[in-house]
Design a protein around this motif. Structure first.
Motif, PDB file in Angstrom:
ATOM      1  N   ALA A 192     -10.632  32.688  16.854  1.00 54.31           N
ATOM      2  CA  ALA A 192      -9.901  32.362  16.098  1.00 54.31           C
ATOM      3  C   ALA A 192      -9.102  33.473  15.342  1.00 54.31           C
ATOM      4  O   ALA A 192      -9.705  34.461  15.247  1.00 54.31           O
ATOM      5  CB  ALA A 192     -10.258  31.350  14.858  1.00 54.31           C
ATOM      6  N   ARG A 193      -7.915  33.508  15.052  1.00 57.28           N
ATOM      7  CA  ARG A 193      -7.067  34.435  14.243  1.00 57.28           C
ATOM      8  C   ARG A 193      -6.195  33.637  13.305  1.00 57.28           C
ATOM      9  O   ARG A 193      -5.745  32.590  13.365  1.00 57.28           O
ATOM     10  CB  ARG A 193      -6.248  35.056  15.354  1.00 57.28           C
ATOM     11  N   MET A 194      -5.743  34.710  12.140  1.00 58.69           N
ATOM     12  CA  MET A 194      -5.062  34.153  11.310  1.00 58.69           C
ATOM     13  C   MET A 194      -3.820  35.428  10.902  1.00 58.69           C
ATOM     14  O   MET A 194      -4.367  36.541  10.839  1.00 58.69           O
ATOM     15  CB  MET A 194      -5.753  33.707   9.943  1.00 58.69           C
ATOM     16  N   THR A 253      -2.023  30.530  12.417  1.00 56.37           N
ATOM     17  CA  THR A 253      -3.509  30.335  12.976  1.00 56.37           C
ATOM     18  C   THR A 253      -3.197  30.053  14.340  1.00 56.37           C
ATOM     19  O   THR A 253      -2.559  29.220  14.812  1.00 56.37           O
ATOM     20  CB  THR A 253      -4.414  29.440  12.211  1.00 56.37           C
ATOM     21  N   TYR A 255      -6.682  29.016  17.585  1.00 54.53           N
ATOM     22  CA  TYR A 255      -7.937  28.829  17.830  1.00 54.53           C
ATOM     23  C   TYR A 255      -8.069  28.679  19.297  1.00 54.53           C
ATOM     24  O   TYR A 255      -6.994  28.223  20.051  1.00 54.53           O
ATOM     25  CB  TYR A 255      -8.641  27.558  17.273  1.00 54.53           C
ATOM     26  N   THR A 307     -12.540  26.472  11.357  1.00 58.15           N
ATOM     27  CA  THR A 307     -11.467  26.988  10.423  1.00 58.15           C
ATOM     28  C   THR A 307     -11.539  28.493  10.001  1.00 58.15           C
ATOM     29  O   THR A 307     -12.344  28.753   9.414  1.00 58.15           O
ATOM     30  CB  THR A 307     -11.435  25.957   9.464  1.00 58.15           C
ATOM     31  N   SER A 311      -9.787  31.184   7.488  1.00 57.48           N
ATOM     32  CA  SER A 311      -9.112  31.234   6.279  1.00 57.48           C
ATOM     33  C   SER A 311      -9.418  32.700   5.703  1.00 57.48           C
ATOM     34  O   SER A 311     -10.178  33.397   5.952  1.00 57.48           O
ATOM     35  CB  SER A 311      -9.627  30.319   5.198  1.00 57.48           C
TER      36      SER A 311
END
Length: 122
Positions: free
Chosen positions: A49-51, A58, A60, A69, A71
């Motif tokens: 995952a990245r944000m 975001t 996934y 998830t 955050s």
């Protein structure tokens, strides 16, 4: 320089949940993309995952979509990975990473933590 320290890993039964944390120090990561990768036994490190640095973007990996998830709390210089409905195949060392480029490739990240072990029993 940025130092990243992961925590929150452990042993959990299939179907359970864990929340990983990644605390950054050294300089603010507020302008970096933050990512989570994992490396299972005998496997290459893979994207989870990245944000984006603004927090609104975001991505996934398909194998975690709908269950994990990501955050971040820029005020605390911390990023999280909430993992639900865990499966035995999620067993891996989970790494936090920060990068200017970001993306889904390990080469897009400049700083890495040492990882935290997640083991999911069947």
């Amino acid at each position: 320089q940025v130092q990243l320290v992961e925590s929150g890993g452990g042993l959990v039964q299939a179907g359970g949940s864990l929340r990983l944390s990644c605390a950054a120090s050294g300089r603010s990561t507020s302008t970096y993309t933050m990512g989570w990768f994992r490396q299972g036994p005998g496997k290459v490190r893979e994207f989870a995952a990245r944000m984006g640095w603004r927090g609104g973007s975001t991505n996934y990996a398909d194998h975690v979509k709908g269950r994990f998830t990501i955050s971040r709390d820029n005020a605390k210089n911390t990023v999280y990975l909430q993992m639900n409905s865990l499966k035995p195949e999620d067993t891996a060392v989970y790494y936090c990473a920060a990068g200017v480029v970001g993306g889904t490739d390990v080469r897009g990240y400049d700083y890495w933590g040492r990882g935290t072990q997640v083991t999911v029993s069947s």
